[in-house]
Scaffold this active site. Structure first.
Site, PDB file in Angstrom:
ATOM      1  CB  SER A 147      -8.727   0.848   5.981  1.00  0.00           C
ATOM      2  OG  SER A 147      -9.147   1.962   5.783  1.00  0.00           O
TER       3      SER A 147
ATOM      4  CE  LYS B 233      -3.766   2.130   2.666  1.00  0.00           C
ATOM      5  NZ  LYS B 233      -4.692   1.769   3.829  1.00  0.00           N
TER       6      LYS B 233
ATOM      7  CB  SER C 156      -8.300   3.739   3.144  1.00  0.00           C
ATOM      8  OG  SER C 156      -7.243   2.992   3.889  1.00  0.00           O
TER       9      SER C 156
END
Lengths: 95, 487
Positions: B178, B79, B154
């Site tokens: 997330s 990420k 997210s």
């Protein structure tokens, strides 16, 4: 819950965020909705409940106050928008 | 033989160990998958081809010398919230569009040391603030199961990349759901460890008392492999916990005895879509068949977790994001008039609308005259929510329920009203407030879209969590399904 445009401008100023005049009313609306939703908390009885700052009730670990890092200023300043002689440049603050 | 991109990390590790393929071949395979499919999905902000191939060559050399570990040569994606030295780390924001990490995040450092290959950095909601990956400055990510729908957020880029077979696994972060929510919406196994289990060093901070790094994988076994590499104390993160790291891989096969599973009544209230409820009940039935006892439990303050979170998280975010001042790094406005103008315009231009809303919410609840009514109150309610979980765990070993109220929703469906978007995280947020470990595993489909089962354990109960997930995955094959367009 509602917020005036002036309240929104004041919050934005505290947060150091510029807002376009055209955005203010929409931001006021959405912030008011969010604050209305979190306002549900007011109805909860929390008499005598200790505030919780950390999920594991840990305390801040301390370390000896000794030099552990080497100087990386030059490397770190590569990400800076504007520097000179190893210093960060900003608009003049003191005349 | 299944396609390489449909295999788990454990299966790919077996291929590397047997010499079926090299790390360079594996890495090239995934890089070519990214080249062929990412334009339609937008999973990656940066693809690190040269770096990945150099890492793969090094891993192959180490293997030839007999120095390979369990993760050597396996490619994954990170990420774009994790710093990786000398590569761009944007956190999905214009603010950090040109930021080049001067150092490695602890998670990246540990996985690099284990011989893992980094394919690239994945798209995400800006500063991890979002549940749909629509707040990214680099554009939304699409769900491989249906490109009209969101992958969740997210960690949406990580989830979509693994679901579409562009990477066999990816890292993520979970502040309010997330990792677990996008895992549920894309049919993956998403693990959020106990707060403090994994170092936050080098992970861009959102809400520091809630943020935790974790993994998005095809199986619980893969989550165990990665967690074993990233868990453990780190002196550079004073909130990382000095607790022994068990052998998570070995724990997968431990027999738990008669498991008591708590089913929170509030997780099945009217907000839950019927098809999701059916799939989750069927998964609970599978655990009963395996000998577990289901026990109804109450989490009386569950419905307060969303309002509590939306005080605590924005308050911490407003403080954490004050570091973006247009002076030391990050976006800077053109021709500032004075210092205040420099701060305000750099931040006003660098941050997107959702990030600004959260900073302003946080600024408001921390401001003079409102602190006691909002922030202090939320911290007290957080204590009540945490106590609810502790009481439940006196009676049961694990809690289970849905991860999300609905399967993946359409792009744009919830962007007009932030509160509707926030309520989507009702089942995941309490776990962060209490600092507990949680996992989402695929347990069914509704109209061709994946559904997630959430399992929650007491603090540091990752081994039990992974074991329970693994036993379900041995008996079912939901976790082996791929979206047809990417099979």
């Amino acid at each position: 819950m509602s917020l005036t445009n002036d309240q929104v401008r004041a919050i934005a100023r505290l947060a150091r965020l510029s807002l376009d005049e055209g955005e203010v009313a929409e931001v006021a609306d959405k912030l008011a909705n969010i604050l209305g939703m979190v306002g549900q908390l007011q109805a909860t009885d929390t008499t005598g409940v200790a505030a919780m700052a950390h999920p594991l009730d840990a305390v801040q670990r301390l370390r000896a106050d000794e030099v552990s890092e080497t100087d990386h200023r030059e490397h770190y300043q590569r990400n800076a928008p504007l520097t000179e002689d190893g210093l960060y440049l900003v608009p003049r603050v003191v005349e | 033989m299944t396609a390489l991109h449909a295999e788990t990390l454990a299966e790919l590790a077996g291929r590397l160990a047997r010499g079926d393929c090299s790390s360079v071949e594996l890495t090239r395979h995934f890089l070519s998958r990214i080249a062929a499919h990412d334009a339609g999905l937008n999973c990656f902000i940066s693809v690190l081809e040269a770096r990945a191939l150099a890492q793969a060559e090094a891993a192959d050399r180490r293997r030839a010398r007999g120095e390979a570990g369990p993760l050597s040569g396996l490619p994954i994606a990170h990420k774009d919230i994790f710093c990786a030295r000398d590569t761009r780390t944007t956190c999905g924001s214009r603010m950090l569009e040109g930021f080049v990490s001067p150092y490695d995040a602890a998670v990246v450092e540990r996985l690099d040391a284990a011989g893992v290959v980094t394919l690239g950095k994945t798209n995400m909601d800006e500063f991890a603030m979002g549940s749909s990956n629509e707040t990214s400055y680099f554009g939304p990510v699409r769900n491989p199961w249906d490109p009209a729908r969101v992958p969740g957020g997210s960690s949406g880029g990580s989830a979509a990349a693994v679901a579409a077979g562009l990477a066999p696994a990816a890292t993520g972060t979970d502040t309010g759901g997330s990792i677990r929510q996008p895992a549920a919406l894309t049919g993956l196994t998403g693990l959020k460890p106990t707060y403090g289990r994994v170092s936050r060093w080098g992970m861009v901070a959102f809400a520091s008392s809630l943020d935790q790094a974790g993994t998005l994988t095809r199986s619980a076994e893969d989550a165990a492999l990665l967690l074993a590499a990233i868990a453990g104390a780190d002196r550079r993160d004073s909130t990382s916990v000095e607790a022994a790291v068990p052998d998570y891989r070995e724990a997968l096969d431990a027999e738990p005895g008669r498991l008591r599973i708590g089913v929170p009544r509030g997780f099945f209230d009217e907000g839950l879509e019927a098809g999701v409820a059916v799939a989750v009940r069927e998964a609970l039935g599978e655990y009963e068949r395996q000998g577990a006892a289901l026990v109804e439990v109450d989490l009386p303050n569950l419905q307060l977790s969303v309002p509590t979170y939306y005080v605590v998280a924005p308050a911490e975010a407003s403080s954490n994001l004050s570091r973006f001042d247009g002076v030391r790094f990050g976006h800077r406005c053109e021709a500032p008039q004075d210092l205040l103008d420099l701060y305000e315009r750099s931040r006003g231009e660098g941050f997107g609308a959702e990030v600004k809303r959260r900073i302003m919410t946080g600024t408001y609840v921390l401001s003079a005259g409102y602190y006691d009514a909002y922030y202090l109150k939320a911290q007290q309610v957080r204590q009540l929510i945490t106590a609810d979980f502790a009481r439940a765990f006196e009676r049961v070993d694990l809690l289970m329920g849905p991860t999300t109220p609905t399967p993946a929703f359409e792009l744009g469906a919830k962007t007009a009203d932030p509160v509707q978007m926030y309520l989507n995280d009702i089942y995941t947020i309490g776990v962060n407030l209490a600092g507990l470990p949680g996992i989402s595993i695929p347990c069914g489909e509704v109209a061709g879209l994946p559904v997630g089962l959430q399992i929650i354990a007491p603090h540091f109960g990752e081994a039990a969590l992974l074991g329970a997930a693994h036993r379900y995955q041995r008996a079912t094959d939901w976790h082996r399904r791929l979206p047809a367009a990417y099979a």
